[in-house]
Write an enzyme that holds these catalytic residues in place. Structure first.
Site, short mmCIF file in Angstrom:
data_model
loop_
_atom_site.label_atom_id
_atom_site.label_comp_id
_atom_site.label_asym_id
_atom_site.label_seq_id
_atom_site.Cartn_x
_atom_site.Cartn_y
_atom_site.Cartn_z
N HIS A 1 42.30 49.10 37.35
CA HIS A 1 42.16 49.13 38.91
C HIS A 1 41.72 47.88 39.24
CE1 HIS A 1 42.02 49.79 43.01
NE2 HIS A 1 42.95 50.60 43.11
N GLU B 1 47.54 56.28 39.67
CA GLU B 1 49.03 56.24 39.64
C GLU B 1 49.67 57.20 38.73
OE1 GLU B 1 50.42 54.95 41.99
OE2 GLU B 1 49.51 52.93 42.20
#
Lengths: 389, 389
Positions: free
Chosen positions: B269, B324
């Site tokens: 991320h 995700e």
């Protein structure tokens, strides 16, 4: 680095933990598309001064300039005109949708976004499809609102000519086409304004062209961005209709508006500290278009009176007529209803949006600023008395 | 100032003429809604740690928290539930439009934006209308795509319960509702991500709520923002279906993907340098939902193998599972098709978008950054050989 940027930056130089809620002076992108020099009152479009470029090239030539960084040769221009002209037809679903929107009384800019969403159902639209079909949506919606049927496009005409035909139902004078092209060229690109920046932020996620343009349309709709030409015109027309001297009426009105804490739309700009160069281009275009009417003289008298009253009220500020004022006059001269002004603006600015999306996509960096958290600290469900889960 | 922001800033400290094309480290707003501390792996929602808040409150309670900066009392919660529940019905025009979109094979996120545009024809939608009707659009579209008719909402149910009913056509288990609410609460707000920032830029022009949300939907659609859960799941399911040991298959696949220059979606991320706290919340929620199936064990084995392979390939980087990956597992566990994941994400994130629009509107400053012009200089139509005007 140009002087506008460096002076803006030094004016806002601040500790790095300062929140820049308007992002003034923050360089959010490199661009080869346009330079806005607010200190000098200059706008450069891909190397050309706007006042030299806008009145003299076709809208398609400007689209080519923004896309290819050079004006087209004749054969290239004809190819682009033909490619766009072939993309103007609306499918029956879109027309039906616009018909329903007209029944609901939707604002034209909302109908344009709806039409764009419908175009995207065919798959991701190409730039040519957007240049071709968005004017068709605006023209069809304006006619449906007036209780008229849409008019088919004419592939032998350029963007401006076909749009005016589709709107009015008849061929127009060459000077009308020229005036509209000059307007579209003048407003096609203008740095990282809020709609263009919206398009870049959306494109930076890897999203599609239709999404970026839908976001830009939403930003353009805002009264702080694209919404001012209508009110700027309304004031002029209302004051002109009053008995007595227009200049005197205008001065009284400005004083009353300022006393009520309202802004005078059409005057002043966040970026331009001197005269907005686009205002001159549009004033000349409007003067040509309105030759033989007294509306132009009224507008000049009104403009002078507003500026005089504003400068008297705010002597320390450099206030100039902005692009909205002569935009309103030009679009009014072309016979457009004020309710349509933001859509007409969008049909020119879309050239800049698409070129910025291409630039943004080529760089490929997600735009994701930080926020300063100023909220509550250390809350826990265990402490609270609330049982409202 | 929190440590995440200060360290990001010091890492990107640069001369003021530097273009920050991703706006990293630029503080573009103050917010009381959420704090993303990427260094510590903490996400605070209006003062509450996400892992404490998300699994324990209803989605409506979270909406109230973001709007009012406190959790609701029981009567307030019931009033908000009722207000949203009364706004779920879609008019026939919108349903017909979705039917046509389904015939065109439009992606659900495009159909959602189309449905939103249609809702705006009624006039500017209220937050309650958006919370009520957007889930109805998603559910109706999913059913129409499957050849089924839309199911009427149930005003006695909350947002999650009615959405699942409208999607499936039958009442669902309480644990399904809880899992969906936990998901929505977990993803409802996350600093100035690209979709939230899009909404704020658009709202900063004074535009309407529908425009801001349409722009945010467009940004969320981008593969660098909201589009990753689908592919993250696809990889797991494909590797799980292969013969042989899943962990071994996964390691081989990661090595091959990295060799081909591709990213492993679901891991890493831009902001979180340690574990994304939302991943833990969603992992727990998925574990409860999937208890008794072996999919969870497969997911854990796959996750461990990916992390091991990534850390071996990039030993200098701290790589962790992002939101995700377990989003994909949770939404798959709830029976959603991957094509619907981005829409389900949007239905939670809309709570953050609306609260950010309120914050932005209260500040009332147009967001307009600068650009560094790097294009041509001093061009003139008089010099050029082109006659293409």
């Amino acid at each position: 680095m140009n002087s506008a940027i460096s002076s803006t930056l030094s004016a806002t130089a601040a500790p790095t933990d300062t929140v820049r809620s308007g992002l003034e002076g923050v360089l959010a992108a490199e661009t080869r598309l346009s330079r806005v020099d607010g200190q000098r009152g200059q706008l450069t479009i891909a190397g050309y001064a706007v006042q030299e470029l806008a009145p003299h090239v076709s809208f398609e030539a400007l689209v080519h300039l923004l896309r290819q960084d050079r004006l087209p040769e004749q054969a290239e221009l004809e190819a682009l005109r033909a490619a766009i002209a072939s993309q103007r037809a609306l499918d029956p679903i879109t027309v039906e949708l616009l018909r329903q929107a007209a029944r609901c009384g939707a604002a034209p800019i909302d109908a344009l976004r709806l039409g764009l969403s419908a175009l995207c159902l065919e798959g991701e639209p190409s730039p040519e499809r957007l240049f071709g079909a968005l004017p068709s949506v605006v023209a069809a919606y304006a006619r449906l609102q007036a209780g008229l049927e849409p008019v088919a496009p004419d592939a032998s005409l350029g963007c401006a000519g076909s749009f005016l035909l589709q709107l009015r139902g008849q061929r127009t004078r060459p000077e009308d086409e020229r005036a509209l092209e000059t307007y579209w060229n003048t407003v096609a690109d203008h740095g990282l304004n809020a709609s263009t920046f919206s398009a870049r932020v959306i494109a930076s996620t890897g999203s599609d062209l239709g999404s970026a343009i839908a976001g830009a349309l939403g930003a353009l709709k805002g009264p702080l961005h694209g919404g001012a030409p209508g009110p700027a015109l309304a004031a002029l027309l209302a004051l002109r209709a009053q008995p007595g001297d227009l200049a005197e009426n205008t001065r009284r009105w400005v004083t009353a508006e300022l006393a009520a804490g309202r802004r005078i739309l059409g005057f002043g700009h966040r970026v331009y500290k001197v005269r907005d160069p686009r205002a001159d281009v549009l004033k000349s275009a409007a003067a040509r278009l309105l030759a033989g009417t007294d509306l132009l003289a009224s507008a000049e008298s009104h403009e002078a009176a507003v500026l005089e009253a504003l400068r008297r009220a705010k002597p320390d500020r450099a206030i100039a007529t902005n692009v909205e004022f002569y935009t309103a006059l030009l679009l009014h001269g072309l016979g457009f209803e004020p309710a349509l002004f933001t859509c007409i603006f969008a049909l020119g600015r879309v050239a800049g949006w698409l070129a910025h999306v291409t630039e943004q996509t080529a760089r490929g960096r997600l735009i994701r600023p930080d926020a300063l958290y100023v909220g509550a600290e250390g809350r826990s469900l265990l402490h609270g008395a609330t049982a409202a889960h």
